[in-house]
Write a protein that holds these residues in place. Structure first.
Motif, PDB file in Angstrom:
ATOM      1  N   LEU A  84      -3.271  -1.952   3.159  1.00  0.00           N
ATOM      2  CA  LEU A  84      -3.119  -2.381   3.951  1.00  0.00           C
ATOM      3  C   LEU A  84      -3.819  -2.612   5.081  1.00  0.00           C
ATOM      4  O   LEU A  84      -3.546  -3.657   5.470  1.00  0.00           O
ATOM      5  CB  LEU A  84      -1.116  -2.428   4.368  1.00  0.00           C
ATOM      6  CG  LEU A  84      -0.527  -2.360   2.935  1.00  0.00           C
ATOM      7  CD1 LEU A  84       1.000  -1.361   3.505  1.00  0.00           C
ATOM      8  CD2 LEU A  84      -0.123  -3.633   3.010  1.00  0.00           C
ATOM      9  N   GLY A  85      -3.894  -1.732   5.824  1.00  0.00           N
ATOM     10  CA  GLY A  85      -5.136  -1.885   6.840  1.00  0.00           C
ATOM     11  C   GLY A  85      -6.171  -2.834   6.262  1.00  0.00           C
ATOM     12  O   GLY A  85      -6.571  -3.088   7.512  1.00  0.00           O
TER      13      GLY A  85
ATOM     14  N   ASP B 145      -0.321   5.724  10.952  1.00  0.00           N
ATOM     15  CA  ASP B 145      -1.049   5.366   9.855  1.00  0.00           C
ATOM     16  C   ASP B 145      -1.846   4.504   9.445  1.00  0.00           C
ATOM     17  O   ASP B 145      -3.254   4.440   9.658  1.00  0.00           O
ATOM     18  CB  ASP B 145      -0.362   6.212   8.697  1.00  0.00           C
ATOM     19  CG  ASP B 145      -0.074   7.537   8.970  1.00  0.00           C
ATOM     20  OD1 ASP B 145      -0.499   8.413   9.184  1.00  0.00           O
ATOM     21  OD2 ASP B 145       1.000   7.541   7.776  1.00  0.00           O
ATOM     22  N   LEU B 146      -1.109   2.909  10.074  1.00  0.00           N
ATOM     23  CA  LEU B 146      -1.694   1.826   9.354  1.00  0.00           C
ATOM     24  C   LEU B 146      -2.472   1.835  10.161  1.00  0.00           C
ATOM     25  O   LEU B 146      -3.983   0.773   9.873  1.00  0.00           O
ATOM     26  CB  LEU B 146      -0.646   0.747   9.792  1.00  0.00           C
ATOM     27  CG  LEU B 146      -0.972  -0.825   8.959  1.00  0.00           C
ATOM     28  CD1 LEU B 146      -1.283  -0.617   7.901  1.00  0.00           C
ATOM     29  CD2 LEU B 146       0.065  -0.969   9.396  1.00  0.00           C
TER      30      LEU B 146
ATOM     31  N   ALA C 277      -1.557   2.466   3.065  1.00  0.00           N
ATOM     32  CA  ALA C 277      -1.354   2.474   4.254  1.00  0.00           C
ATOM     33  C   ALA C 277      -2.908   2.108   4.217  1.00  0.00           C
ATOM     34  O   ALA C 277      -3.253   0.515   5.737  1.00  0.00           O
ATOM     35  CB  ALA C 277      -1.055   3.830   5.328  1.00  0.00           C
ATOM     36  N   GLU C 278      -4.016   2.919   3.639  1.00  0.00           N
ATOM     37  CA  GLU C 278      -5.623   2.508   4.055  1.00  0.00           C
ATOM     38  C   GLU C 278      -5.849   1.094   3.920  1.00  0.00           C
ATOM     39  O   GLU C 278      -6.176  -0.105   4.206  1.00  0.00           O
ATOM     40  CB  GLU C 278      -6.474   3.223   3.113  1.00  0.00           C
ATOM     41  CG  GLU C 278      -7.868   3.494   3.317  1.00  0.00           C
ATOM     42  CD  GLU C 278      -8.470   4.143   3.141  1.00  0.00           C
ATOM     43  OE1 GLU C 278      -7.864   5.135   2.542  1.00  0.00           O
ATOM     44  OE2 GLU C 278     -10.122   4.220   2.466  1.00  0.00           O
TER      45      GLU C 278
ATOM     46  N   VAL D  84       5.958  -4.658  12.185  1.00  0.00           N
ATOM     47  CA  VAL D  84       5.480  -3.257  10.998  1.00  0.00           C
ATOM     48  C   VAL D  84       7.117  -2.632  10.919  1.00  0.00           C
ATOM     49  O   VAL D  84       7.296  -2.094  12.235  1.00  0.00           O
ATOM     50  CB  VAL D  84       4.153  -2.569  11.959  1.00  0.00           C
ATOM     51  CG1 VAL D  84       4.435  -1.441  11.024  1.00  0.00           C
ATOM     52  CG2 VAL D  84       2.956  -3.755  11.576  1.00  0.00           C
TER      53      VAL D  84
ATOM     54  N   TYR E 123       2.878  -8.556   3.922  1.00  0.00           N
ATOM     55  CA  TYR E 123       1.940  -7.111   3.596  1.00  0.00           C
ATOM     56  C   TYR E 123       3.065  -6.126   3.325  1.00  0.00           C
ATOM     57  O   TYR E 123       3.430  -5.683   3.892  1.00  0.00           O
ATOM     58  CB  TYR E 123       1.368  -6.725   4.542  1.00  0.00           C
ATOM     59  CG  TYR E 123       0.402  -8.186   5.252  1.00  0.00           C
ATOM     60  CD1 TYR E 123      -1.412  -7.880   4.623  1.00  0.00           C
ATOM     61  CD2 TYR E 123       0.605  -9.237   6.267  1.00  0.00           C
ATOM     62  CE1 TYR E 123      -2.187  -8.952   5.145  1.00  0.00           C
ATOM     63  CE2 TYR E 123      -0.256  -9.795   6.611  1.00  0.00           C
ATOM     64  CZ  TYR E 123      -1.758  -9.887   5.898  1.00  0.00           C
ATOM     65  OH  TYR E 123      -2.518 -10.561   6.191  1.00  0.00           O
TER      66      TYR E 123
ATOM     67  N   ALA F  85       5.929  -0.436   4.573  1.00  0.00           N
ATOM     68  CA  ALA F  85       5.487   0.413   4.042  1.00  0.00           C
ATOM     69  C   ALA F  85       6.504   0.372   2.939  1.00  0.00           C
ATOM     70  O   ALA F  85       5.603   0.835   0.987  1.00  0.00           O
ATOM     71  CB  ALA F  85       5.643   1.977   4.401  1.00  0.00           C
TER      72      ALA F  85
ATOM     73  N   GLY G 111       3.447  -2.644   0.698  1.00  0.00           N
ATOM     74  CA  GLY G 111       3.448  -1.430   0.363  1.00  0.00           C
ATOM     75  C   GLY G 111       3.915  -1.018  -0.447  1.00  0.00           C
ATOM     76  O   GLY G 111       3.536  -1.463  -1.780  1.00  0.00           O
TER      77      GLY G 111
ATOM     78  N   HIS H 222      -6.486   2.335  10.348  1.00  0.00           N
ATOM     79  CA  HIS H 222      -6.884   2.026   9.409  1.00  0.00           C
ATOM     80  C   HIS H 222      -7.136   0.296   9.947  1.00  0.00           C
ATOM     81  O   HIS H 222      -7.796  -0.365   8.542  1.00  0.00           O
ATOM     82  CB  HIS H 222      -6.735   1.444   7.781  1.00  0.00           C
ATOM     83  CG  HIS H 222      -6.164   3.138   7.622  1.00  0.00           C
ATOM     84  ND1 HIS H 222      -7.429   3.856   7.174  1.00  0.00           N
ATOM     85  CD2 HIS H 222      -5.447   3.957   7.240  1.00  0.00           C
ATOM     86  CE1 HIS H 222      -7.075   5.128   6.769  1.00  0.00           C
ATOM     87  NE2 HIS H 222      -5.937   5.439   6.729  1.00  0.00           N
TER      88      HIS H 222
ATOM     89  N   CYS I 230       4.584  -6.373   7.630  1.00  0.00           N
ATOM     90  CA  CYS I 230       3.910  -5.274   6.829  1.00  0.00           C
ATOM     91  C   CYS I 230       4.808  -4.331   6.867  1.00  0.00           C
ATOM     92  O   CYS I 230       4.557  -4.223   7.824  1.00  0.00           O
ATOM     93  CB  CYS I 230       2.539  -5.115   7.984  1.00  0.00           C
ATOM     94  SG  CYS I 230       1.836  -3.621   6.423  1.00  0.00           S
TER      95      CYS I 230
END
Ligand code: PRP
Ligand code: MN
Ligand code: MG
Length: 179
Positions: free
Chosen positions: A22-23, A50-51, A19-20, A97, A142, A127, A144, A54, A125
């Motif tokens: 991608l953010g 989470d996303l 997540a970090e 997302v 994006y 996960a 994960g 970040h 995006c």
């Protein structure tokens, strides 16, 4: 609940790290642009929360609720909108997302839906990606973590509406699915 778990597939630490990353990428790519993040209820909410922490650029946040699985482990193939977004995405950069792209039917439906509303562009995006189950060709800009062909729960994902609150991505014991 924990007694129903066969194994942990992706740990909370791996999910956080992803997540970090991608953010940070999203922050860099959309800097200076009008970004609208659209969370896909219900499964997408845990990853989304989470996303966004970040992402260090301004953004508008909204939600759409769609469902295709019901209480089954297989997609019905028919995507239904339960709740639409409130924001007008015209002229903006839309980023959908999602927790998981499986057959790809939900994402395909959503990309087409938002594309028809006159945005600058529509990207996604997710996960998790389960490419082995894809039924339609769809790009995840994006992406994960890639997972094998197993029915997963936790980190927002459910089986018959349960297990969304598990912090890790897990596989349940087989008897749970067959009962
Ligand atoms: C799940 C998941 C994705 C979608 C992926 O949602 O959260 O949105 O299925 O599957 P697909 O690529 O085969 O379309 P679900 O329909 O179960 O609704 P939920 O998020 O409310 O659980
Ligand atoms: Mn979903
Ligand atoms: Mg579901």
């Amino acid at each position: 609940m924990l007694e129903d778990i066969e194994k942990v597939l992706i740990t909370r630490e791996e999910l956080q790290k992803s997540a970090e990353e991608l953010g940070k990428r999203i922050s860099a790519d959309y800097r200076g642009k009008k970004l609208v993040l659209i969370g896909v209820l219900k499964g997408g909410v845990v990853f989304l929360s989470d996303l966004i922490r970040h992402i260090d650029i301004p953004l508008d946040l909204d939600f759409i609720s769609v469902s295709s699985y019901g209480d089954s482990t297989r997609s019905s193939g028919v995507v239904r909108i339960m709740k639409d977004v409130d924001i007008d995405v015209m002229g903006k950069h839309v980023l959908i997302v999602e927790d998981l792209v499986d057959s790809g039917l939900t994402l395909k439906y959503l990309k087409d839906l938002f594309q028809a509303r006159g945005p600058k562009d529509v990207k996604c995006c997710a996960a998790l990606d389960k490419p082995s189950r894809r039924e339609v060709e769809i790009e995840i800009e994006y992406k994960g973590i890639e997972i094998p062909d197993e029915f997963v729960v936790g980190y927002g994902m459910d089986f018959a509406e349960r297990y969304r609150n598990l912090p890790d991505v897990c596989v349940l014991k087989p008897h749970i699915y067959y009962e």
